[in-house]
Design a protein around this motif. Structure first.
Motif, PDB file in Angstrom:
ATOM      1  N   VAL A   1       0.912   4.603  -2.458  1.00 23.78           N
ATOM      2  CA  VAL A   1       0.512   5.887  -1.882  1.00 23.78           C
ATOM      3  C   VAL A   1       1.638   6.918  -1.953  1.00 23.78           C
ATOM      4  O   VAL A   1       1.388   8.112  -2.164  1.00 23.78           O
ATOM      5  CB  VAL A   1       0.049   5.685  -0.414  1.00 23.78           C
ATOM      6  CG1 VAL A   1      -0.119   7.026   0.294  1.00 23.78           C
ATOM      7  CG2 VAL A   1      -1.252   4.909  -0.377  1.00 23.78           C
TER       8      VAL A   1
ATOM      9  N   ASP B   1       0.788  11.673   6.513  1.00 23.77           N
ATOM     10  CA  ASP B   1       0.316  11.685   5.131  1.00 23.77           C
ATOM     11  C   ASP B   1       0.108  10.286   4.546  1.00 23.77           C
ATOM     12  O   ASP B   1      -0.791  10.086   3.732  1.00 23.77           O
ATOM     13  CB  ASP B   1       1.319  12.444   4.251  1.00 23.77           C
ATOM     14  CG  ASP B   1       1.455  13.904   4.665  1.00 23.77           C
ATOM     15  OD1 ASP B   1       0.420  14.534   4.886  1.00 23.77           O
ATOM     16  OD2 ASP B   1       2.592  14.393   4.773  1.00 23.77           O
TER      17      ASP B   1
ATOM     18  N   GLU C   1       0.826  -1.204   0.000  1.00 22.20           N
ATOM     19  CA  GLU C   1       0.000   0.000   0.000  1.00 22.20           C
ATOM     20  C   GLU C   1       0.866   1.262   0.000  1.00 22.20           C
ATOM     21  O   GLU C   1       0.556   2.242  -0.678  1.00 22.20           O
ATOM     22  CB  GLU C   1      -0.928   0.001   1.219  1.00 22.20           C
ATOM     23  CG  GLU C   1      -1.979  -1.081   1.203  1.00 22.20           C
ATOM     24  CD  GLU C   1      -2.973  -0.926   0.082  1.00 22.20           C
ATOM     25  OE1 GLU C   1      -3.310   0.242  -0.249  1.00 22.20           O
ATOM     26  OE2 GLU C   1      -3.402  -1.939  -0.485  1.00 22.20           O
TER      27      GLU C   1
ATOM     28  N   PRO D   1      -2.509   7.329   7.404  1.00 18.43           N
ATOM     29  CA  PRO D   1      -3.973   7.436   7.366  1.00 18.43           C
ATOM     30  C   PRO D   1      -4.584   6.914   6.068  1.00 18.43           C
ATOM     31  O   PRO D   1      -5.741   6.486   6.051  1.00 18.43           O
ATOM     32  CB  PRO D   1      -4.221   8.937   7.532  1.00 18.43           C
ATOM     33  CG  PRO D   1      -3.010   9.445   8.231  1.00 18.43           C
ATOM     34  CD  PRO D   1      -1.879   8.631   7.691  1.00 18.43           C
ATOM     35  N   ASN D   2      -3.816   6.931   4.991  1.00 23.29           N
ATOM     36  CA  ASN D   2      -4.352   6.510   3.697  1.00 23.29           C
ATOM     37  C   ASN D   2      -4.143   5.033   3.407  1.00 23.29           C
ATOM     38  O   ASN D   2      -4.530   4.563   2.333  1.00 23.29           O
ATOM     39  CB  ASN D   2      -3.702   7.349   2.587  1.00 23.29           C
ATOM     40  CG  ASN D   2      -4.166   8.791   2.607  1.00 23.29           C
ATOM     41  OD1 ASN D   2      -5.256   9.117   2.178  1.00 23.29           O
ATOM     42  ND2 ASN D   2      -3.323   9.665   3.150  1.00 23.29           N
ATOM     43  N   VAL D   3      -3.521   4.316   4.339  1.00 22.00           N
ATOM     44  CA  VAL D   3      -3.380   2.869   4.171  1.00 22.00           C
ATOM     45  C   VAL D   3      -4.102   2.124   5.287  1.00 22.00           C
ATOM     46  O   VAL D   3      -3.996   0.892   5.389  1.00 22.00           O
ATOM     47  CB  VAL D   3      -1.894   2.446   4.129  1.00 22.00           C
ATOM     48  CG1 VAL D   3      -1.172   3.154   2.997  1.00 22.00           C
ATOM     49  CG2 VAL D   3      -1.199   2.708   5.454  1.00 22.00           C
TER      50      VAL D   3
ATOM     51  N   GLU E   1       1.772   9.603  -4.632  1.00 15.87           N
ATOM     52  CA  GLU E   1       0.703  10.594  -4.754  1.00 15.87           C
ATOM     53  C   GLU E   1       1.269  12.015  -4.593  1.00 15.87           C
ATOM     54  O   GLU E   1       2.309  12.229  -3.978  1.00 15.87           O
ATOM     55  CB  GLU E   1      -0.377  10.338  -3.703  1.00 15.87           C
ATOM     56  CG  GLU E   1      -1.091   9.007  -3.855  1.00 15.87           C
ATOM     57  CD  GLU E   1      -1.934   8.930  -5.110  1.00 15.87           C
ATOM     58  OE1 GLU E   1      -2.346  10.010  -5.608  1.00 15.87           O
ATOM     59  OE2 GLU E   1      -2.174   7.813  -5.604  1.00 15.87           O
TER      60      GLU E   1
ATOM     61  N   TYR F   1       0.191  14.593  -2.849  1.00 16.10           N
ATOM     62  CA  TYR F   1       0.260  15.192  -1.518  1.00 16.10           C
ATOM     63  C   TYR F   1       1.484  14.708  -0.747  1.00 16.10           C
ATOM     64  O   TYR F   1       2.006  15.427   0.112  1.00 16.10           O
ATOM     65  CB  TYR F   1      -1.023  14.907  -0.731  1.00 16.10           C
ATOM     66  CG  TYR F   1      -1.364  13.439  -0.560  1.00 16.10           C
ATOM     67  CD1 TYR F   1      -0.823  12.694   0.482  1.00 16.10           C
ATOM     68  CD2 TYR F   1      -2.244  12.811  -1.427  1.00 16.10           C
ATOM     69  CE1 TYR F   1      -1.134  11.367   0.649  1.00 16.10           C
ATOM     70  CE2 TYR F   1      -2.562  11.483  -1.269  1.00 16.10           C
ATOM     71  CZ  TYR F   1      -2.011  10.760  -0.241  1.00 16.10           C
ATOM     72  OH  TYR F   1      -2.335   9.422  -0.088  1.00 16.10           O
TER      73      TYR F   1
END
Length: 304
Positions: free
Chosen positions: A192, A215, A188, A218-220, A195, A197
């Protein structure tokens, strides 16, 4: 200020509205799968049983938490009845009460195992995916070594090396479960960290620790959460298998796998002794599987 210029309050209201809309969409996806709702109901029921077991159990002293459990040899192997819903065992103890208290142990085992696995595996996966290079290669090769051995076999080996007990069983399972989270997190993070951001965070001089934990992590979390919900049932099942083989919780601890193991010696005449703890294992594993499938649909992620 122009009358048409949006205010900060308007922007906050718009953001909140979008978040509520996203939440409604997520909940709708979850409810579209009837099995996930059933799974959630099963798990909530087990959690309530675990919390209120001391008050629900008709014979709490039979569970063995207050020293040695009570024995009633004059009531041994009584079949299920109004007085003993699940019958009694070879010592006259109420099987229903012991199954209820076994719920506390099973949920505790699953929670401890997953906490250990996530605490070890996720940081390893984050570091390997973010830094890559030699660090990533070494960490992933170590992970691959652990992945090459079936979890149950490795857990059995660790349990045999240690003194059989509930604590050592949880340590053994947790020690073999983390590689799956390391591998999942690693994959993951690789996607990510490309990206915009993340690149922007690096561009403004943010530290690696801040970028990783604010950063990237939280997105994984979505696939990790789904895997945890699926693995909770498997962890309980493996712990029950260790108990069944005599390498987990030891009598008189009311652990489901241990109870099934003791009851098999009295099959088929005293069928209830093994049947009801076995059904409890089946239901809790089924509930977590249904719940995991629902969360996977809700977050729209794929978990190996």
């Amino acid at each position: 200020m122009s009358d048409t210029e949006p205010t900060t309050s308007d922007a906050s209201t718009s953001t909140l509205a979008r978040q509520l809309e996203d939440l409604d969409r997520v909940v709708y996806r979850f409810r579209q799968n009837p099995m996930s709702v059933i799974g959630l109901g099963i798990i909530l029921a087990f959690i309530l049983i675990a919390i209120f077991a001391p008050w629900i159990a008709p014979y709490p002293s039979d569970a063995g938490y207050a020293g040695e459990p009570a024995v009633h040899y004059d009531q041994k192997f009584e079949p299920p009845s109004a007085e003993h819903l699940f019958g009694t065992d070879q010592a006259g103890r109420d099987v229903f009460s012991r199954v209820l208290f076994g719920t506390q142990l099973s949920l505790k085992i699953g929670a401890v195992v997953l906490a250990a696995a996530v605490s070890i595996g996720v940081p390893i996966g984050l570091a390997a995916g973010y830094f890559g290079g030699r660090i990533g290669m070494v960490l992933m090769r170590i992970t691959d070594v652990f992945l090459s051995v079936p979890p149950l076999v490795l857990a059995l080996s660790v349990s045999v090396a240690l003194e059989p007990s509930l604590t050592n069983a949880m340590l053994a399972i947790g020690a073999v479960w983390w590689p799956w989270y390391a591998r999942l997190t690693y994959g993951e993070v690789l996607s990510v960290k490309k990206e915009t951001y993340v690149e922007a965070s690096r561009g403004v001089g943010a530290s690696s620790v801040r970028t990783i934990f604010r950063d990237i992590l939280p997105n994984v979390l979505a696939p990790i959460t789904v895997k945890m919900s699926l693995d909770m049932g498997y962890a309980i099942l493996v712990a029950s298998a260790l108990g069944f083989l005599g390498l987990g919780a030891q009598p008189p601890t009311p652990e489901w796998g241990t109870m099934v193991s003791q009851g098999r010696d009295y099959l088929p005449a005293q069928w209830w002794y093994s049947t009801f703890p076995g059904l409890a294992i089946f239901l809790i594993v089924l509930g977590f599987n249904f719940l995991g499938d629902g969360l996977r649909d809700m977050f729209d992620v794929e978990v190996q």
